[in-house]
Design an enzyme around this catalytic site. Structure first.
Site, PDB file in Angstrom:
ATOM      1  N   ASP A   1       0.804  -1.224   0.000  1.00 47.80           N
ATOM      2  CA  ASP A   1       0.000   0.000   0.000  1.00 47.80           C
ATOM      3  C   ASP A   1       0.838   1.275   0.000  1.00 47.80           C
ATOM      4  OD1 ASP A   1      -2.137  -1.706   0.172  1.00 47.80           O
ATOM      5  OD2 ASP A   1      -3.078  -0.643   1.853  1.00 47.80           O
ATOM      6  N   ASP A   2       0.176   2.343  -0.406  1.00 43.51           N
ATOM      7  CA  ASP A   2       0.654   3.738  -0.280  1.00 43.51           C
ATOM      8  C   ASP A   2       1.764   4.109  -1.273  1.00 43.51           C
ATOM      9  OD1 ASP A   2      -0.922   3.466   1.994  1.00 43.51           O
ATOM     10  OD2 ASP A   2       0.777   3.453   3.387  1.00 43.51           O
TER      11      ASP A   2
ATOM     12  N   HIS B   1       3.837  -2.745   2.949  1.00 45.16           N
ATOM     13  CA  HIS B   1       4.094  -1.389   2.430  1.00 45.16           C
ATOM     14  C   HIS B   1       5.463  -1.339   1.760  1.00 45.16           C
ATOM     15  CE1 HIS B   1       1.142  -0.939   5.679  1.00 45.16           C
ATOM     16  NE2 HIS B   1       0.640   0.028   4.928  1.00 45.16           N
TER      17      HIS B   1
ATOM     18  N   HIS C   1      -5.771   3.404  -4.161  1.00 42.43           N
ATOM     19  CA  HIS C   1      -5.707   3.591  -2.705  1.00 42.43           C
ATOM     20  C   HIS C   1      -5.831   5.083  -2.366  1.00 42.43           C
ATOM     21  CE1 HIS C   1      -4.837   2.322   1.369  1.00 42.43           C
ATOM     22  NE2 HIS C   1      -3.683   2.952   1.439  1.00 42.43           N
TER      23      HIS C   1
ATOM     24  N   HIS D   1      -4.626   9.842   0.615  1.00 38.73           N
ATOM     25  CA  HIS D   1      -4.770   9.001   1.805  1.00 38.73           C
ATOM     26  C   HIS D   1      -5.626   9.588   2.925  1.00 38.73           C
ATOM     27  CE1 HIS D   1      -3.467   5.765   4.586  1.00 38.73           C
ATOM     28  NE2 HIS D   1      -3.168   5.131   3.476  1.00 38.73           N
TER      29      HIS D   1
ATOM     30  N   TYR E   1      -6.593   3.156   5.221  1.00 40.68           N
ATOM     31  CA  TYR E   1      -6.776   2.517   6.533  1.00 40.68           C
ATOM     32  C   TYR E   1      -7.765   1.343   6.476  1.00 40.68           C
ATOM     33  CZ  TYR E   1      -5.032   7.217   7.401  1.00 40.68           C
ATOM     34  OH  TYR E   1      -4.318   8.384   7.323  1.00 40.68           O
TER      35      TYR E   1
HETATM   36 NI    NI Z   1      -2.577   3.188   3.249  1.00 41.75          NI
END
Ligand code: NI
Length: 252
Positions: free
Chosen positions: A58-59, A202, A108, A112, A149
């Site tokens: 993610d991210d 991540h 995503h 965020h 999240y």
């Molecule tokens: Ni995230």
């Protein structure tokens, strides 16, 4: 041995180590045999027949995405990247490479935020900007949404449905953002890995990327095929706006 001889000897050893010897250079090139890895790529993995697991990052793309992609390639493993639009814009080459190398890219958000605290128009804007950035970088549009999240409510589900996207959460986390420790990340991931699992990781956590070669080798040794999320959820027949795995108290 004189100092000069010693250093000459050292140079000689280094030269021998770096230069292929004449015997090696003259070895006739054998007829290329079909590569098992290439053959395996052509046959899609059937998760009804084999033990599958999806690693998700993610991210990103995070700054270590290139190293991660090298590792995935080396072990013929596929992954899913839930990308944050602002970083897609900053590092488009990684996104292009992810798609080219057979990984899945998901949405995503752009910056965020917690979607459950936003108005629908703001959620739409976050999703659309990321769709556009990924399209621009890699020529494809994500088909899966993972809200920041992993937080969802009916409104988030409704907006996801407008985009035709199911919502993908995770079955377990590597806790990599918390521990930032190679051994702890490996231990936690191996503890929660299960057939058809979806693991949260991540690619901005350096220790995650450092853990990957050994972790992938161990998982593959346990019989796991590392596949994309879409490979895992194929049999779920998820509809736009559905969430998987189901958050507590939810019905799709
Ligand atoms: Ni995230």
């Amino acid at each position: 041995m004189s100092r000069q001889t010693k250093s000459l000897l050292a140079i000689a050893i280094v030269t021998v180590a770096l230069t292929p010897g004449p015997a090696l250079a003259q070895t006739p090139t054998p007829t290329p045999a079909p590569k098992p890895a290439a053959a395996a790529k052509k046959t899609p993995v059937d998760c009804e027949q084999v033990k599958c697991l999806a690693l998700t990052f993610d991210d990103g793309p995070g700054k270590y995405a290139g190293t991660l992609l090298d590792t995935l390639k080396k072990y013929d493993a596929k992954a899913t990247f839930f990308l944050e639009g602002q970083y897609v814009k900053a590092r488009p080459a990684y996104v292009k490479r992810m798609v080219k190398e057979g990984h899945e890219v998901g949405n995503h958000s752009y910056t965020h935020p917690d979607f459950t605290k936003l108005e629908p128009a703001a959620i739409r804007n976050e999703i659309q900007k990321t769709q556009d950035a990924v399209k621009k970088a890699a020529g494809v549009e994500p088909k899966l949404l993972r809200p920041p999240y992993g937080l969802v409510d009916i409104q988030v589900s409704d907006v996801a449905a407008e985009f035709g996207m199911p919502i993908i959460i995770w079955t377990a986390g590597s806790r990599d953002w918390d521990t930032k420790d190679v051994d702890a990340i490996k231990k936690q991931t191996l503890a929660v890995a299960e057939q058809d699992g979806i693991i949260l990781m991540h690619d901005w956590v350096k220790q995650t990327v450092d853990a990957m070669p050994s972790l992938i080798k161990t998982l593959q040794g346990k019989g796991y095929h590392l596949v994309t999320v879409s490979d895992i959820v194929k049999r779920q027949n998820l509809q736009p706006g559905d969430a998987f795995p189901l958050p507590e108290g939810w019905e799709n």
